[in-house]
Design an enzyme around this catalytic site. Structure first.
Site, PDB file in Angstrom:
ATOM      1  N   SER A   1       0.809  -1.221   0.000  1.00 56.93           N
ATOM      2  CA  SER A   1       0.000   0.000   0.000  1.00 56.93           C
ATOM      3  C   SER A   1       0.841   1.270   0.000  1.00 56.93           C
ATOM      4  O   SER A   1       0.341   2.344  -0.348  1.00 56.93           O
ATOM      5  CB  SER A   1      -0.943   0.006   1.208  1.00 56.93           C
ATOM      6  OG  SER A   1      -0.227  -0.236   2.406  1.00 56.93           O
TER       7      SER A   1
ATOM      8  N   ASP B   1      -3.719   6.268  11.596  1.00 59.26           N
ATOM      9  CA  ASP B   1      -2.810   5.730  10.586  1.00 59.26           C
ATOM     10  C   ASP B   1      -1.538   6.572  10.559  1.00 59.26           C
ATOM     11  O   ASP B   1      -1.544   7.710  10.065  1.00 59.26           O
ATOM     12  CB  ASP B   1      -3.497   5.749   9.219  1.00 59.26           C
ATOM     13  CG  ASP B   1      -2.638   5.138   8.122  1.00 59.26           C
ATOM     14  OD1 ASP B   1      -1.445   4.860   8.365  1.00 59.26           O
ATOM     15  OD2 ASP B   1      -3.148   4.946   7.001  1.00 59.26           O
TER      16      ASP B   1
ATOM     17  N   HIS C   1       0.791   5.315   6.401  1.00 63.81           N
ATOM     18  CA  HIS C   1       0.546   5.836   5.060  1.00 63.81           C
ATOM     19  C   HIS C   1       0.674   7.354   5.051  1.00 63.81           C
ATOM     20  O   HIS C   1       0.972   7.971   6.079  1.00 63.81           O
ATOM     21  CB  HIS C   1      -0.831   5.386   4.578  1.00 63.81           C
ATOM     22  CG  HIS C   1      -0.954   3.904   4.483  1.00 63.81           C
ATOM     23  ND1 HIS C   1      -1.499   3.121   5.495  1.00 63.81           N
ATOM     24  CD2 HIS C   1      -0.582   3.037   3.510  1.00 63.81           C
ATOM     25  CE1 HIS C   1      -1.447   1.853   5.151  1.00 63.81           C
ATOM     26  NE2 HIS C   1      -0.905   1.765   3.946  1.00 63.81           N
TER      27      HIS C   1
END
Length: 343
Positions: free
Chosen positions: A107, A319, A322
């Site tokens: 990702s 998060d 990311h």
């Protein structure tokens, strides 16, 4: 196989015109991996994620998800010894007219792929584009006018993975059967994120040959798996036709104080990051030329650049791995642009 090794040796001497297959420094002597983040309100962000890039992933659009501060959008990466060329999407598309660029990885690769698609779309906003998912793990962004395709193939470990109902996930450290899918004029590989996931680590097992190893150190497993990948590349890729890059390790801030409420980059030297020396050592021993997009230090500084609680999943989910878009991954693609266009 010997044929490819001879091609690699030729590419080693000619294609990139440097002395080692691990490329960190451009021909102008500038190391893009070292520098500082500079607030540049005149030129950044490079695009508006909602208006200019309507197809961006929901979890990366921090502004749309309610993030109140906006300085994280306006930082420019300034290498210590030079200026990073401003991304010119038209030049990029002209250079790669009729070509295919493929990201292969997890990702974090998706983060970089989405950034690049946004940068290209905003460069030619009136041209039609296509966004498709031909298979479960393949996403393709294309601009028909240039016959150019930018692809992301989801593959978190690069080596093979088996799923056993009783044993769970088994990562086969010495096996690659999916390499036939790695096709493009430029291949940009990445693997690290999944090797360190705490949730993944609780269930993952490693296999070498017929032996399943339950308690292997994950960095040792990473080294073995990445070595398997490097040998596959050396044996199967023709470097006179395909350029190979490795997207370096993007730093996570999931440990310690985490990233919530961080609004400015860190400054100064940073501690060694796990896995980086493994990557550099393996790439430096490859026969084929590989350019390392060394983004570790610049991401270590960007503790403010993560989605944090602004992923659209609610405030209970934070998060710190990311990256918001627009944001830090745009600098990764500016480095990619400079490398591929030889600037």
């Amino acid at each position: 196989m010997a044929f490819y090794f001879r091609l690699c040796a030729l590419a080693f001497a000619v294609l990139w015109s440097v002395a080692s297959p691990l490329y960190l420094v451009q021909g102008n002597g500038c190391d893009f991996s070292l520098g500082d983040w500079v607030l540049d309100e005149s030129h950044y962000p490079l695009y508006d994620a909602s208006r200019d890039c309507p197809f961006i992933g929901h979890g990366f659009n921090c502004l749309r998800n309610g993030r109140p501060d906006q300085d994280y959008l306006k930082y420019r990466w300034k290498p210590s010894g030079c200026d990073l060329p401003r991304f010119d999407g038209v030049k990029f598309l002209e250079k790669y007219r009729g070509k295919k660029i493929m990201f292969v990885g997890d990702s974090i690769s998706n983060n970089m792929w989405q950034s690049l698609t946004c940068l290209l779309h905003i460069a030619v906003p009136k041209l039609s584009y296509a966004l498709s998912t031909p298979t479960k793990h393949l996403s393709v962004f294309s601009i028909p006018e240039f016959d150019a395709s930018i692809m992301w193939l989801k593959n978190g470990f690069l080596v093979d993975v088996a799923h056993d109902k009783e044993k769970g996930r088994i990562v086969k450290l010495d096996s690659i059967k999916s390499g036939y899918m790695w096709k493009g004029d430029v291949l940009i590989f990445n693997t690290y994120h999944w090797w360190t996931h705490s949730k993944e680590s609780e269930t993952v097992q490693f296999q070498i040959g017929n032996e399943i190893i339950k308690n292997m150190d994950h960095m040792e497993a990473y080294k073995i798996g990445l070595t398997t990948w490097s040998k596959w590349i050396d044996a199967n890729i023709d470097p006179s036709k395909t350029k190979i890059l490795f997207q370096g390790i993007a730093a996570s801030h999931s440990e310690g104080k985490r990233c919530l409420k961080e609004t400015q980059p860190e400054q100064g030297p940073q501690p060694p990051y796990p896995g980086v020396e493994i990557v550099k050592n393996i790439l430096s021993n490859m026969s084929c030329p590989v350019y390392l997009l060394d983004i570790t230090f610049l991401t270590q500084l960007r503790i403010d650049g993560h989605p944090s609680i602004y992923t659209g999943k609610g405030t209970s989910y934070e998060d710190c791995s990311h990256w918001c878009l627009a944001g830090a991954p745009d600098a990764w693609n500016q480095i990619l642009y400079a490398v591929l266009l030889g600037l």
